[in-house]
Scaffold this motif. Structure first.
Motif, PDB file in Angstrom:
ATOM      1  N   ALA A 228      -5.061   4.451  -8.957  1.00  0.00           N
ATOM      2  CA  ALA A 228      -4.423   4.755 -10.240  1.00  0.00           C
ATOM      3  C   ALA A 228      -3.565   6.015 -10.163  1.00  0.00           C
ATOM      4  O   ALA A 228      -2.484   6.084 -10.761  1.00  0.00           O
ATOM      5  N   ASN A 229      -4.035   7.033  -9.420  1.00  0.00           N
ATOM      6  CA  ASN A 229      -3.261   8.281  -9.312  1.00  0.00           C
ATOM      7  C   ASN A 229      -1.941   8.054  -8.573  1.00  0.00           C
ATOM      8  O   ASN A 229      -0.897   8.607  -8.953  1.00  0.00           O
ATOM      9  N   GLN A 230      -1.981   7.255  -7.505  1.00  0.00           N
ATOM     10  CA  GLN A 230      -0.745   6.961  -6.774  1.00  0.00           C
ATOM     11  C   GLN A 230       0.226   6.151  -7.628  1.00  0.00           C
ATOM     12  O   GLN A 230       1.440   6.387  -7.607  1.00  0.00           O
ATOM     13  N   LEU A 231      -0.314   5.197  -8.386  1.00  0.00           N
ATOM     14  CA  LEU A 231       0.549   4.402  -9.272  1.00  0.00           C
ATOM     15  C   LEU A 231       1.181   5.273 -10.341  1.00  0.00           C
ATOM     16  O   LEU A 231       2.347   5.084 -10.703  1.00  0.00           O
ATOM     17  N   GLN A 232       0.412   6.241 -10.858  1.00  0.00           N
ATOM     18  CA  GLN A 232       0.993   7.193 -11.823  1.00  0.00           C
ATOM     19  C   GLN A 232       2.145   7.957 -11.192  1.00  0.00           C
ATOM     20  O   GLN A 232       3.205   8.132 -11.800  1.00  0.00           O
TER      21      GLN A 232
ATOM     22  N   ASP B 175       0.712   9.213 -22.846  1.00  0.00           N
ATOM     23  CA  ASP B 175      -0.328   8.293 -22.361  1.00  0.00           C
ATOM     24  C   ASP B 175       0.223   6.975 -21.829  1.00  0.00           C
ATOM     25  O   ASP B 175      -0.533   6.126 -21.361  1.00  0.00           O
ATOM     26  N   VAL B 176       1.549   6.786 -21.860  1.00  0.00           N
ATOM     27  CA  VAL B 176       2.154   5.530 -21.440  1.00  0.00           C
ATOM     28  C   VAL B 176       1.995   5.306 -19.930  1.00  0.00           C
ATOM     29  O   VAL B 176       1.529   4.254 -19.483  1.00  0.00           O
ATOM     30  N   ILE B 177       2.383   6.283 -19.132  1.00  0.00           N
ATOM     31  CA  ILE B 177       2.323   6.123 -17.675  1.00  0.00           C
ATOM     32  C   ILE B 177       0.884   5.999 -17.177  1.00  0.00           C
ATOM     33  O   ILE B 177       0.584   5.098 -16.380  1.00  0.00           O
ATOM     34  N   PRO B 178      -0.070   6.856 -17.622  1.00  0.00           N
ATOM     35  CA  PRO B 178      -1.462   6.667 -17.177  1.00  0.00           C
ATOM     36  C   PRO B 178      -2.025   5.290 -17.537  1.00  0.00           C
ATOM     37  O   PRO B 178      -2.765   4.697 -16.748  1.00  0.00           O
ATOM     38  N   LEU B 179      -1.675   4.764 -18.718  1.00  0.00           N
ATOM     39  CA  LEU B 179      -2.203   3.469 -19.128  1.00  0.00           C
ATOM     40  C   LEU B 179      -1.619   2.338 -18.281  1.00  0.00           C
ATOM     41  O   LEU B 179      -2.348   1.447 -17.826  1.00  0.00           O
ATOM     42  N   ALA B 180      -0.304   2.374 -18.048  1.00  0.00           N
ATOM     43  CA  ALA B 180       0.334   1.348 -17.210  1.00  0.00           C
ATOM     44  C   ALA B 180      -0.245   1.382 -15.799  1.00  0.00           C
ATOM     45  O   ALA B 180      -0.505   0.331 -15.195  1.00  0.00           O
ATOM     46  N   ALA B 181      -0.470   2.584 -15.272  1.00  0.00           N
ATOM     47  CA  ALA B 181      -1.050   2.714 -13.928  1.00  0.00           C
ATOM     48  C   ALA B 181      -2.476   2.188 -13.896  1.00  0.00           C
ATOM     49  O   ALA B 181      -2.888   1.537 -12.923  1.00  0.00           O
ATOM     50  N   ALA B 182      -3.233   2.447 -14.952  1.00  0.00           N
ATOM     51  CA  ALA B 182      -4.628   1.975 -15.002  1.00  0.00           C
ATOM     52  C   ALA B 182      -4.685   0.451 -15.028  1.00  0.00           C
ATOM     53  O   ALA B 182      -5.502  -0.159 -14.336  1.00  0.00           O
ATOM     54  N   PHE B 183      -3.826  -0.178 -15.820  1.00  0.00           N
ATOM     55  CA  PHE B 183      -3.781  -1.643 -15.863  1.00  0.00           C
ATOM     56  C   PHE B 183      -3.459  -2.215 -14.484  1.00  0.00           C
ATOM     57  O   PHE B 183      -4.093  -3.167 -14.023  1.00  0.00           O
ATOM     58  N   ALA B 184      -2.456  -1.634 -13.816  1.00  0.00           N
ATOM     59  CA  ALA B 184      -2.044  -2.140 -12.505  1.00  0.00           C
ATOM     60  C   ALA B 184      -3.119  -1.892 -11.453  1.00  0.00           C
ATOM     61  O   ALA B 184      -3.326  -2.712 -10.552  1.00  0.00           O
TER      62      ALA B 184
ATOM     63  N   VAL C 237       5.870   6.934  -2.848  1.00  0.00           N
ATOM     64  CA  VAL C 237       4.669   7.752  -3.043  1.00  0.00           C
ATOM     65  C   VAL C 237       3.464   7.105  -2.360  1.00  0.00           C
ATOM     66  O   VAL C 237       3.333   5.880  -2.340  1.00  0.00           O
ATOM     67  N   GLY C 238       2.596   7.937  -1.803  1.00  0.00           N
ATOM     68  CA  GLY C 238       1.321   7.456  -1.290  1.00  0.00           C
ATOM     69  C   GLY C 238       1.431   6.652  -0.004  1.00  0.00           C
ATOM     70  O   GLY C 238       0.472   5.975   0.386  1.00  0.00           O
ATOM     71  N   ARG C 239       2.574   6.732   0.649  1.00  0.00           N
ATOM     72  CA  ARG C 239       2.782   5.940   1.867  1.00  0.00           C
ATOM     73  C   ARG C 239       3.400   6.795   2.969  1.00  0.00           C
ATOM     74  O   ARG C 239       4.136   6.300   3.807  1.00  0.00           O
ATOM     75  N   ASP C 240       3.056   8.086   2.978  1.00  0.00           N
ATOM     76  CA  ASP C 240       3.631   8.998   3.975  1.00  0.00           C
ATOM     77  C   ASP C 240       3.304   8.550   5.397  1.00  0.00           C
ATOM     78  O   ASP C 240       4.174   8.553   6.271  1.00  0.00           O
ATOM     79  N   GLU C 241       2.048   8.172   5.622  1.00  0.00           N
ATOM     80  CA  GLU C 241       1.625   7.784   6.972  1.00  0.00           C
ATOM     81  C   GLU C 241       2.375   6.534   7.442  1.00  0.00           C
ATOM     82  O   GLU C 241       2.899   6.488   8.561  1.00  0.00           O
ATOM     83  N   GLN C 242       2.449   5.521   6.562  1.00  0.00           N
ATOM     84  CA  GLN C 242       3.134   4.273   6.924  1.00  0.00           C
ATOM     85  C   GLN C 242       4.633   4.502   7.102  1.00  0.00           C
ATOM     86  O   GLN C 242       5.252   3.933   8.012  1.00  0.00           O
ATOM     87  N   LEU C 243       5.211   5.346   6.250  1.00  0.00           N
ATOM     88  CA  LEU C 243       6.639   5.658   6.350  1.00  0.00           C
ATOM     89  C   LEU C 243       6.949   6.317   7.688  1.00  0.00           C
ATOM     90  O   LEU C 243       7.933   5.978   8.360  1.00  0.00           O
ATOM     91  N   GLN C 244       6.081   7.251   8.100  1.00  0.00           N
ATOM     92  CA  GLN C 244       6.286   7.933   9.378  1.00  0.00           C
ATOM     93  C   GLN C 244       6.136   6.965  10.552  1.00  0.00           C
ATOM     94  O   GLN C 244       6.914   7.004  11.504  1.00  0.00           O
ATOM     95  N   GLU C 245       5.124   6.085  10.476  1.00  0.00           N
ATOM     96  CA  GLU C 245       4.895   5.138  11.574  1.00  0.00           C
ATOM     97  C   GLU C 245       6.077   4.198  11.751  1.00  0.00           C
ATOM     98  O   GLU C 245       6.559   3.980  12.867  1.00  0.00           O
ATOM     99  N   VAL C 246       6.536   3.605  10.647  1.00  0.00           N
ATOM    100  CA  VAL C 246       7.649   2.652  10.723  1.00  0.00           C
ATOM    101  C   VAL C 246       8.919   3.358  11.188  1.00  0.00           C
ATOM    102  O   VAL C 246       9.668   2.839  12.027  1.00  0.00           O
TER     103      VAL C 246
END
Length: 424
Positions: free
Chosen positions: A222-226, A244-253, A30-39
């Protein structure tokens, strides 16, 4: 007892999806479409009779550099097998390799494992040239095309009596070997580093022969981590995770440099804690408990094994980072706080170069990262340190050492604030 635990509610269905190093399918990236395409675009020429370009992937830890490289190489390997092309991915992590000779042997060993053959030179007691020759032999006899993936390459510094770091000499030799026909197979080198300034330390000869294509990786938000965690939600059984588990874990990270590994570790530990406690659901409290456990365990593991001098260097630098808006600490400011600590404790005080080297050594534990910076001609060059965890957690852990706790916490804060005012 084992049978009793076995009968408890199990919440985790597929633990491999909660392993940050596990190579997942592309639809989970997730969140790495540009890098995935380049590589993909640059390495795909390995599918034909062509040499892929060299790559330099750089950015903070846990931002998908290794994951994308492995995923693309796995896909290339599958297609090459169907086309009867002998393709190999030769991957090493340079963090624990201390010399060029050891690094070359490790490459030969990984190549031999991929090919199902034996390395015919010993690890020690022979010249590095013999190890290079053995690596070339293994590649030439067993592969049509190969990609060397050198993860955390900036960690391969080598002996200090050499004029350039070992990673520079490694890049030079690998890229020159392909050009000079010492390697008949088509090879590409993918250098991966958290240090955006690494290429500045590469020698001019190595740089002219390596000439990589750069691919930059930003922090996850945080949205990409979610989204990353939701793509791995099927690691758990259905309907066992509170909303609320996934949003909280993403916020911490997200608060600690957008590290996807941290987010995945958090949700895994939260699930394991819930299982051990016999709960039938994973809730917010499990994530908060996991956050404390993950941070303190990592810091404790590092701190317990380091020398008093390294503790003093780490304490001084973390104290500075805890008082700055962006959580960074300049080496020049950190060293002045280190001087205050050593004076207060009446202990040995080393020069600034030694302080910097000890802080650099701590990067091998993934506890702290650094970049070379300059704020104009008047300020000169310095290193800027950033912590992978909260600086406050590091300070709290270090104060468990009774000697460090002898210096008042508020007194250290006042010294840091005074130094930061002077820094401006």
């Amino acid at each position: 007892m084992l049978l009793e635990f076995d009968e408890q509610n199990r919440l985790i269905r597929d633990r491999s999806l909660l392993d940050p190093t596990h190579v997942v399918e592309e639809d989970r990236i997730v969140g790495r479409d540009e890098q995935l395409q380049e590589v993909t675009k640059m390495l795909r020429v390995a599918l034909g009779d062509n040499r892929p370009p060299n790559l330099f992937l750089y950015g903070p830890s846990g931002t998908g550099k290794s994951l994308i490289t492995k995923a693309v190489c796995n896909n290339i390997n599958r297609i090459c097998e169907s086309r009867d092309i002998r393709f190999g991915t030769i991957e090493v992590n340079c963090q624990d390799l201390d010399t060029l000779g050891v690094a070359v042997y490790e490459l030969a060993s990984r190549a031999a494992d991929k090919a199902g053959v034996e390395v015919e030179v010993p690890k020690y007691g022979v010249a590095t040239k013999e190890k290079w020759d053995e690596l070339y032999r293994i590649i030439n006899e067993n592969f049509d095309s190969a990609v060397f993936v050198l993860d955390e390459l900036d960690m391969l510094v080598g002996r200090r009596d050499k004029k350039e770091p070992a990673f520079s000499r490694l890049l030079y030799q690998l890229s020159r070997a392909g050009a000079n026909d010492e390697l008949t197979a088509h090879i590409s080198v993918v250098a991966i580093s958290n240090d955006t300034k690494m290429m500045e330390s590469v020698g001019s000869r190595a740089l002219s022969s390596f000439t990589p294509e750069d691919v930059h990786f930003d922090d996850y938000d945080a949205n990409q981590l979610q989204a990353i965690l939701r793509r791995r939600k099927d690691a758990f059984f259905d309907d066992v995770i509170d909303e609320d588990v996934i949003p909280l874990a993403a916020a911490f990270a997200a608060q600690t440099h957008g590290d996807a590994r941290k987010a995945i570790d958090l949700i895994r530990v939260a699930g394991e804690l819930a299982e051990r406690e016999g709960d039938d659901r994973i809730c917010e409290e499990h994530v908060r408990e996991a956050q404390d456990k993950v941070e303190k365990n990592r810091v404790l593991e590092v701190v317990r094994g380091i020398s008093t001098q390294k503790k003093l260097c780490l304490y001084a630098t973390a104290a500075v980072a805890a008082e700055t808006a962006d959580g960074s600490a300049r080496s020049t400011t950190g060293y002045r706080v280190y001087q205050f600590l050593t004076d207060s404790l009446d202990t040995d005080q080393y020069h600034q170069e030694t302080y910097v080297n000890k802080m650099k050594e701590l990067t091998t534990y993934s506890l702290v990262e650094f970049e070379r910076r300059s704020h104009g001609p008047s300020s000169g060059m310095f290193l800027e340190f950033r912590f992978a965890e909260y600086p406050e957690t590091i300070l709290e852990t270090l104060r468990e050492d009774s000697r460090l706790d002898m210096v008042g916490h508020e007194e250290v804060k006042n010294v840091v604030r005074a130094q930061l005012r002077n820094q401006r």
